[in-house]
Design an enzyme around this catalytic site. Structure first.
Site, PDB file in Angstrom:
ATOM      1  N   HIS A  81       0.940  -1.089   0.118  1.00  0.00           N
ATOM      2  CA  HIS A  81       0.329   0.039   0.357  1.00  0.00           C
ATOM      3  C   HIS A  81       0.729   1.297   0.206  1.00  0.00           C
ATOM      4  CE1 HIS A  81      -3.194   3.188   1.337  1.00  0.00           C
ATOM      5  NE2 HIS A  81      -3.570   1.717   0.560  1.00  0.00           N
ATOM      6  N   ASP A 126      -7.872  -5.146   0.231  1.00  0.00           N
ATOM      7  CA  ASP A 126      -8.352  -6.263  -1.119  1.00  0.00           C
ATOM      8  C   ASP A 126      -8.079  -7.614  -0.767  1.00  0.00           C
ATOM      9  OD1 ASP A 126     -10.079  -3.596  -2.454  1.00  0.00           O
ATOM     10  OD2 ASP A 126      -8.062  -3.199  -3.643  1.00  0.00           O
TER      11      ASP A 126
HETATM   12  N1  CMC Z   1       3.896  -7.669  -5.047  1.00  0.00           N
HETATM   13  C1  CMC Z   1       5.688  -7.782  -5.207  1.00  0.00           C
HETATM   14  N2  CMC Z   1       6.232  -6.901  -5.001  1.00  0.00           N
HETATM   15  C2  CMC Z   1       5.040  -5.079  -4.724  1.00  0.00           C
HETATM   16  C3  CMC Z   1       4.211  -5.095  -4.087  1.00  0.00           C
HETATM   17  C4  CMC Z   1       3.118  -6.401  -4.309  1.00  0.00           C
HETATM   18  N3  CMC Z   1       2.665  -6.287  -4.563  1.00  0.00           N
HETATM   19  N4  CMC Z   1       3.947  -4.175  -4.140  1.00  0.00           N
HETATM   20  C5  CMC Z   1       5.100  -2.816  -4.014  1.00  0.00           C
HETATM   21  N5  CMC Z   1       6.028  -4.157  -3.990  1.00  0.00           N
HETATM   22  C6  CMC Z   1       7.392  -3.693  -4.574  1.00  0.00           C
HETATM   23  C7  CMC Z   1       8.348  -3.266  -5.348  1.00  0.00           C
HETATM   24  O1  CMC Z   1       8.250  -4.024  -6.681  1.00  0.00           O
HETATM   25  C8  CMC Z   1       8.815  -2.433  -4.964  1.00  0.00           C
HETATM   26  O2  CMC Z   1      10.369  -3.164  -4.844  1.00  0.00           O
HETATM   27  P1  CMC Z   1      11.524  -2.005  -5.477  1.00  0.00           P
HETATM   28  O3  CMC Z   1      12.246  -1.084  -4.147  1.00  0.00           O
HETATM   29  O4  CMC Z   1      13.000  -2.993  -5.149  1.00  0.00           O
HETATM   30  O5  CMC Z   1      11.856  -1.347  -6.876  1.00  0.00           O
HETATM   31  C9  CMC Z   1       8.521  -2.606  -3.655  1.00  0.00           C
HETATM   32  O6  CMC Z   1       8.076  -3.041  -3.145  1.00  0.00           O
HETATM   33  C10 CMC Z   1       7.710  -0.842  -3.510  1.00  0.00           C
HETATM   34  O7  CMC Z   1       6.193  -0.351  -3.604  1.00  0.00           O
HETATM   35  P2  CMC Z   1       6.117   0.210  -5.085  1.00  0.00           P
HETATM   36  O8  CMC Z   1       5.424  -0.316  -6.322  1.00  0.00           O
HETATM   37  O9  CMC Z   1       7.257   1.938  -5.241  1.00  0.00           O
HETATM   38  O10 CMC Z   1       5.204   1.005  -3.517  1.00  0.00           O
HETATM   39  P3  CMC Z   1       3.866   2.146  -4.504  1.00  0.00           P
HETATM   40  O11 CMC Z   1       3.551   2.820  -3.278  1.00  0.00           O
HETATM   41  O12 CMC Z   1       3.729   3.167  -5.770  1.00  0.00           O
HETATM   42  O13 CMC Z   1       2.487   1.103  -4.543  1.00  0.00           O
HETATM   43  C11 CMC Z   1       0.808  -0.142  -4.913  1.00  0.00           C
HETATM   44  C12 CMC Z   1       1.644   0.796  -4.313  1.00  0.00           C
HETATM   45  C13 CMC Z   1      -0.015  -0.609  -3.702  1.00  0.00           C
HETATM   46  C14 CMC Z   1       0.383  -0.192  -5.883  1.00  0.00           C
HETATM   47  C15 CMC Z   1       1.327  -1.821  -5.048  1.00  0.00           C
HETATM   48  O14 CMC Z   1       2.045  -1.931  -3.361  1.00  0.00           O
HETATM   49  C16 CMC Z   1       0.985  -2.191  -6.215  1.00  0.00           C
HETATM   50  O15 CMC Z   1       0.968  -2.824  -6.622  1.00  0.00           O
HETATM   51  N6  CMC Z   1       0.685  -3.264  -4.951  1.00  0.00           N
HETATM   52  C17 CMC Z   1      -0.762  -4.874  -5.699  1.00  0.00           C
HETATM   53  C18 CMC Z   1      -1.965  -3.737  -6.099  1.00  0.00           C
HETATM   54  C19 CMC Z   1      -2.271  -3.853  -4.699  1.00  0.00           C
HETATM   55  O16 CMC Z   1      -3.170  -4.413  -4.242  1.00  0.00           O
HETATM   56  N7  CMC Z   1      -3.606  -2.843  -5.115  1.00  0.00           N
HETATM   57  C20 CMC Z   1      -4.204  -2.327  -3.999  1.00  0.00           C
HETATM   58  C21 CMC Z   1      -4.117  -1.383  -2.727  1.00  0.00           C
HETATM   59  S1  CMC Z   1      -5.390  -0.982  -1.317  1.00  0.00           S
HETATM   60  C22 CMC Z   1      -6.850  -0.330  -2.155  1.00  0.00           C
HETATM   61  C23 CMC Z   1      -6.759   0.046  -3.249  1.00  0.00           C
HETATM   62  O17 CMC Z   1      -5.937   1.544  -2.453  1.00  0.00           O
HETATM   63  O18 CMC Z   1      -7.986   0.547  -4.302  1.00  0.00           O
END
Ligand code: CMC
Length: 428
Positions: A307, A364
């Site tokens: 998140h 989710d």
């Molecule tokens: N699986 C694997 N790796 C992950 C995941 C995941 N679900 N989420 C983040 N990471 C890794 C990412 O690859 C990065 O690694 P590194 O530092 O080595 O490059 C690190 O964790 C930080 O990730 P980020 O993408 O920079 O984090 P963010 O804050 O930009 O993204 C997020 C947040 C929710 C988009 C992301 O965690 C994600 O894609 N999760 C899966 C989709 C999901 O479940 N979304 C629902 C969110 S909650 C409900 C809502 O808001 O609607």
């Protein structure tokens, strides 16, 4: 703490005021940065460090896993309030008295009829259309059927627009579902509660009485409360920024629905279920999918994990996990998908990749399992999220307009070509 922050650029110092919120969060007010420094702006891709507004609606502390609407904890609201009370609280700032809640419901019910011509728009969609696309389009179409603009300086006008969207939105949700199922379009039943009415509108078969199931009503009520607001997330920021151009409430919400649809945001609940199904069909090897999620060459992410703001357990996920156990047990459903989800969670919680990056289950991760237990098809999951988020979007839109916020218009750091002479087409 000091009341100002000092920035030094090329030996020159600039002071900026620090603002402290009611929960002691501190923000540096850089609104004078560009003019004071003659052109310097901040760059913050994804707005990870940028506060877009001051808001009194929702507080969340991602490090401690705290979520509160208007000061009330999500745990207490999910336990003790119903969805309409929470909607009223979010939108108007205080919990309603019994009389206020009843009036709110009566006014919503009075607006729960949709122009028959909207059905013609729905008919034009193919049955294969994703219900989120249908919902966004129909919500936008409401603008055409209710063209008078809202005078935001009139509380009465604002209230009318709010009860209108609260009344008509569930009808559109139910229609998006019924169209896909090939069921005749239904209107609500004014004698029912808000959530009971939604379930009946969605699931009533044309040839039989609909019998309410209290377990489903309570579960859906709780899920809607948990989804009702989450401060400045992608769809809410969309609603505020669209509304900041003085676009109307329905148009702003339609844009919010489109933003919510993406798999990194609300679309994750559908993606989680599809992922869990894929793991099951592949033989249930969770380790294989964990490895894929950690492989930087593989675009696969563990959906329902991570998140932007929570670097701890999402408090909503805790409540939903407990509710999933209870609802499935009450309904007598033994879903192997739930075991896969629990196994995946256990593995992720002790895996250094997830632990180091503070990736915990989010709202989710378990919500789809309950929706599935309730008989809601997978592609309706994000629609159910939108149904819950509606009061949050309304509250944020109203706050933005009442605060007279300026039009949202970020700047950019241009990195394209510098000036170059035009070349005629025959000389290129
Ligand atoms: N699986 C694997 N790796 C992950 C995941 C995941 N679900 N989420 C983040 N990471 C890794 C990412 O690859 C990065 O690694 P590194 O530092 O080595 O490059 C690190 O964790 C930080 O990730 P980020 O993408 O920079 O984090 P963010 O804050 O930009 O993204 C997020 C947040 C929710 C988009 C992301 O965690 C994600 O894609 N999760 C899966 C989709 C999901 O479940 N979304 C629902 C969110 S909650 C409900 C809502 O808001 O609607």
């Amino acid at each position: 703490m000091s009341e100002k922050a000092t920035l030094e650029v090329n030996g020159k110092k600039y002071d900026f005021p620090l603002k402290t919120g009611t929960e002691n969060e501190v923000a540096m007010d850089i609104s004078s940065l560009r003019s004071a420094t003659e052109g310097i702006i901040t760059l913050d891709s994804g707005y990870k460090n940028t506060g877009s507004c001051e808001s009194a609606i929702t507080f969340l502390d991602g490090e401690k896993g705290i979520l509160r609407y208007r000061g009330y904890s999500i745990e207490e609201l999910a336990e003790k309030a119903d969805f309409l009370e929470v909607a009223f609280l979010l939108i108007f700032g205080e919990l309603p008295t019994k009389a206020q809640r009843d009036k709110f419901h009566t006014d919503i019910k009075a607006q729960s009829v949709v122009d028959e011509d909207v059905k013609k728009i729905l008919e034009a969609f193919p049955k294969s259309a994703h219900p989120m696309g249908v919902l966004s389009s129909l919500t936008s179409a409401l603008t055409a059927f209710n063209p008078s603009s809202v005078n935001v300086n009139s509380e009465e006008d604002m209230y009318k627009a709010i009860v209108k969207i609260m009344g008509k939105f569930p009808v559109l949700v139910a229609w998006a579902h019924r169209k896909k199922q090939g069921l005749p379009l239904d209107y609500g039943d004014k004698s029912l509660g808000y959530v009971e009415n939604i379930l009946k509108m969605m699931f009533r078969q044309p040839n039989e009485e609909y019998v309410q199931n209290k377990i489903l009503v309570d579960a859906l009520d709780k899920l809607l409360i948990l989804h009702a607001d989450h401060e400045q997330n992608c769809s809410t920021s969309t609603v505020r920024i669209v509304g900041s151009s003085h676009a109307g409430l329905f148009a702003s919400i339609s844009a919010g629905i489109s933003a919510l649809w993406g798999p990194l945001h609300g679309g994750a609940n559908q993606a989680v279920l599809e992922m869990l199904e894929a793991i099951k069909n592949d033989g249930g090897d969770t380790k294989k999918f964990m490895a894929k999620a950690k492989d930087k060459e593989d675009p696969f992410r563990l959906m329902g994990f991570g998140h932007r703001v929570y670097k701890n357990f999402d408090p909503r996920a805790r409540i939903i996990k407990k509710a999933a156990d209870e609802v499935l047990e009450d309904l007598g459903i033994d879903d192997p998908i739930l075991d896969i989800a629990k196994g995946l969670e256990q593995e992720a919680l002790k895996d250094s990749y997830f632990v180091d990056r503070m990736l915990y289950p989010n709202v989710d991760f378990y919500s789809g399992i309950i929706y599935r237990g309730m008989g809601i098809p997978t592609d309706m999951f994000t629609v159910m999220f939108a149904l819950g988020r509606l009061p949050g979007w309304i509250a944020q839109w109203r706050e933005m307009r009442l605060n007279k916020e300026p039009i949202g218009r970020p700047r950019q750091l241009y990195i394209g070509s510098t000036h170059r002479p035009f070349v005629e087409i025959d000389k290129r």
